[in-house]
Design an enzyme around this catalytic site. Structure first.
Site, PDB file in Angstrom:
ATOM      1  CB  THR A 109       9.381  -8.409  -3.921  1.00  0.00           C
ATOM      2  OG1 THR A 109       9.133  -9.335  -2.863  1.00  0.00           O
ATOM      3  CG2 THR A 109      10.484  -7.467  -3.475  1.00  0.00           C
ATOM      4  CG  HIS A 110       4.374  -6.100  -1.249  1.00  0.00           C
ATOM      5  ND1 HIS A 110       4.563  -4.806  -1.643  1.00  0.00           N
ATOM      6  CD2 HIS A 110       3.173  -6.472  -1.767  1.00  0.00           C
ATOM      7  CE1 HIS A 110       3.520  -4.421  -2.370  1.00  0.00           C
ATOM      8  NE2 HIS A 110       2.673  -5.411  -2.465  1.00  0.00           N
TER       9      HIS A 110
ATOM     10  CB  SER B 178      -3.873   2.384   2.138  1.00  0.00           C
ATOM     11  OG  SER B 178      -3.941   1.812   0.852  1.00  0.00           O
TER      12      SER B 178
ATOM     13  CB  THR C 295      -0.243  -0.185  -8.465  1.00  0.00           C
ATOM     14  OG1 THR C 295      -0.485  -1.192  -7.483  1.00  0.00           O
ATOM     15  CG2 THR C 295      -0.921  -0.535  -9.762  1.00  0.00           C
TER      16      THR C 295
ATOM     17  NE  ARG D 277      -8.178   3.690   0.759  1.00  0.00           N
ATOM     18  CZ  ARG D 277      -8.134   4.692   1.632  1.00  0.00           C
ATOM     19  NH1 ARG D 277      -9.238   5.104   2.198  1.00  0.00           N
ATOM     20  NH2 ARG D 277      -6.991   5.261   1.958  1.00  0.00           N
ATOM     21  CE  LYS D 278     -11.386   8.641   1.140  1.00  0.00           C
ATOM     22  NZ  LYS D 278     -11.552   9.272   2.450  1.00  0.00           N
TER      23      LYS D 278
ATOM     24  CE  LYS E 167      -3.303  -1.153  -0.666  1.00  0.00           C
ATOM     25  NZ  LYS E 167      -3.482  -1.814  -2.001  1.00  0.00           N
TER      26      LYS E 167
HETATM   27  P1  A3P Z   1      -5.109   4.458  -1.029  1.00  0.00           P
HETATM   28  O1  A3P Z   1      -5.721   3.193  -0.533  1.00  0.00           O
HETATM   29  O2  A3P Z   1      -4.667   5.350   0.096  1.00  0.00           O
HETATM   30  O3  A3P Z   1      -5.950   5.176  -2.025  1.00  0.00           O
HETATM   31  P2  A3P Z   1       0.032  -0.364  -3.713  1.00  0.00           P
HETATM   32  O4  A3P Z   1       0.039  -0.236  -5.190  1.00  0.00           O
HETATM   33  O5  A3P Z   1       1.376  -0.389  -3.089  1.00  0.00           O
HETATM   34  O6  A3P Z   1      -0.867  -1.484  -3.274  1.00  0.00           O
HETATM   35  O7  A3P Z   1      -0.600   0.976  -3.135  1.00  0.00           O
HETATM   36  C1  A3P Z   1      -1.961   1.293  -3.315  1.00  0.00           C
HETATM   37  C2  A3P Z   1      -2.176   2.706  -2.843  1.00  0.00           C
HETATM   38  O8  A3P Z   1      -1.562   3.602  -3.801  1.00  0.00           O
HETATM   39  C3  A3P Z   1      -3.655   3.078  -2.816  1.00  0.00           C
HETATM   40  O9  A3P Z   1      -3.750   4.064  -1.795  1.00  0.00           O
HETATM   41  C4  A3P Z   1      -3.840   3.647  -4.211  1.00  0.00           C
HETATM   42  O10 A3P Z   1      -4.973   4.456  -4.351  1.00  0.00           O
HETATM   43  C5  A3P Z   1      -2.548   4.454  -4.341  1.00  0.00           C
HETATM   44  N1  A3P Z   1      -2.213   4.784  -5.737  1.00  0.00           N
HETATM   45  C6  A3P Z   1      -2.186   3.963  -6.797  1.00  0.00           C
HETATM   46  N2  A3P Z   1      -1.873   4.650  -7.914  1.00  0.00           N
HETATM   47  C7  A3P Z   1      -1.692   5.933  -7.538  1.00  0.00           C
HETATM   48  C8  A3P Z   1      -1.357   7.134  -8.249  1.00  0.00           C
HETATM   49  N3  A3P Z   1      -1.170   7.142  -9.557  1.00  0.00           N
HETATM   50  N4  A3P Z   1      -1.245   8.278  -7.534  1.00  0.00           N
HETATM   51  C9  A3P Z   1      -1.453   8.290  -6.202  1.00  0.00           C
HETATM   52  N5  A3P Z   1      -1.786   7.190  -5.483  1.00  0.00           N
HETATM   53  C10 A3P Z   1      -1.895   6.026  -6.141  1.00  0.00           C
END
Ligand code: A3P
Length: 295
Positions: A107-108, A138, A52, A257-258, A48
């Site tokens: 990887t995480h 998140s 991505t 999400r946000k 999180k």
């Molecule tokens: P939130 O749940 O706070 O919205 P990961 O890819 O490590 O699982 O992280 C997911 C988090 O990154 C989510 O946070 C997601 O909305 C946010 N995220 C993904 N793409 C993003 C972008 N282009 N800009 C900002 N936040 C992004």
């Protein structure tokens, strides 16, 4: 064939003391055969933290900003997730077999579980760190929608588990700190989600320089636009909407999400925040690693 319904919300499985999603713990067996190549790039994060986002940025850089090429498959296929395994979906190692070099990997895993071959091959690592409070919120929402996780319980309960490292991948504190230390002896570009929010162009330029793939400024500007939260939320190749509902249920909470910094304030109570801050100081004592929790 195994179905996720066979093992709904399976408990985490400890591997060398690190709690992992049951399927991911199983995947570590296959990962023993993984061979890193010197031109691989590894994106490493605690869950999180913007994995991505960084994955899409990297693929766009590698494809010279060509939007169509980046539409060739979902992000979890373009950037294999090494320890990934879930019923009915190709594993990370299976996806890897179909991935031509130069490969971008994800990887995480905490350092203690990362395949040694990545370190031996001096693979360049891009680590994205995000402040613990936004990660916790998140992660709570992700636990609810991604059904490979156990039930998160109430927010209060989940926060307690987060603070004590009893969530998948263990302690956030240990993770961010050990990868921070690694940069002293390995090529690691350590970036912060909050900086990427504040000035994405500047942080993307750092990634471009680190991977040694210069691009004209107009392409850089396009990458900034196409990797914005809004663009990625609407893009089926980045928003995880192609996965079966049994794995991720976006009606519970969307993956995208946000995408904000400071959203934790909408979930933490004043008392939770005070307790968290006091514990945070102890867990991060003596470290020169600092985070912004608001912009
Ligand atoms: P939130 O749940 O706070 O919205 P990961 O890819 O490590 O699982 O992280 C997911 C988090 O990154 C989510 O946070 C997601 O909305 C946010 N995220 C993904 N793409 C993003 C972008 N282009 N800009 C900002 N936040 C992004």
């Amino acid at each position: 064939m195994e179905l996720i319904e066979d093992n709904p919300r399976a408990p985490l499985v400890p591997v060398n003391g690190i709690p992992l999603i049951k399927y991911f713990a199983e995947a570590l067996e296959q990962l023993k055969d993984f061979q890193a190549w010197p031109d691989d790039i590894l994106i490493s994060t605690y869950p999180k933290s913007g994995t991505t986002w960084a994955s899409e940025i990297l693929d766009m850089i590698y494809q010279g900003g060509d939007r169509k090429k980046c539409q060739r498959s979902p992000i979890f296929i373009r950037v294999p997730f090494l320890e990934f395994k879930a019923p009915g979906v190709p594993t990370g190692m299976e996806t890897l077999k179909e991935t031509p070099p130069p490969r971008i990997l994800k990887t995480h895993l905490p350092l203690s579980l990362v395949p040694q071959t990545l370190l031996d091959q001096k693979v360049k690592i891009i680590y994205i760190a995000r402040n613990a409070k936004d990660v916790a919120v998140s992660y709570f929402n992700f636990y609810k929608m991604a059904k490979v996780h156990p039930e998160p319980g109430s927010w209060e309960e989940f926060l307690e588990k987060f603070m004590t490292g009893k969530v998948s991948y263990g302690s956030w504190y240990q993770h961010v700190l050990e990868w921070w230390e690694l940069r002293k002896r390995h090529p690691v570009l350590y970036l912060f989600y909050e900086d990427m929010k504040k000035d994405p162009k500047k942080e993307i330029q750092k990634i471009i320089d680190f991977v040694g793939r210069p691009l004209p400024e107009n392409i850089l500007d396009q990458i900034v636009q196409q990797t914005s939260f809004k663009a990625m939320r609407e893009n089926p190749m980045t928003n995880y909407s192609t996965l079966p509902k049994q794995i991720m249920d976006h009606s519970i909470s969307p993956f995208m999400r946000k995408g904000a910094t400071g959203d934790w304030k909408n979930t933490f109570t004043v008392a939770q925040n005070e307790r968290f801050d006091a514990d945070y100081e102890k867990q991060m004592a003596g470290s020169d690693l600092h985070f912004n929790t608001e912009l």
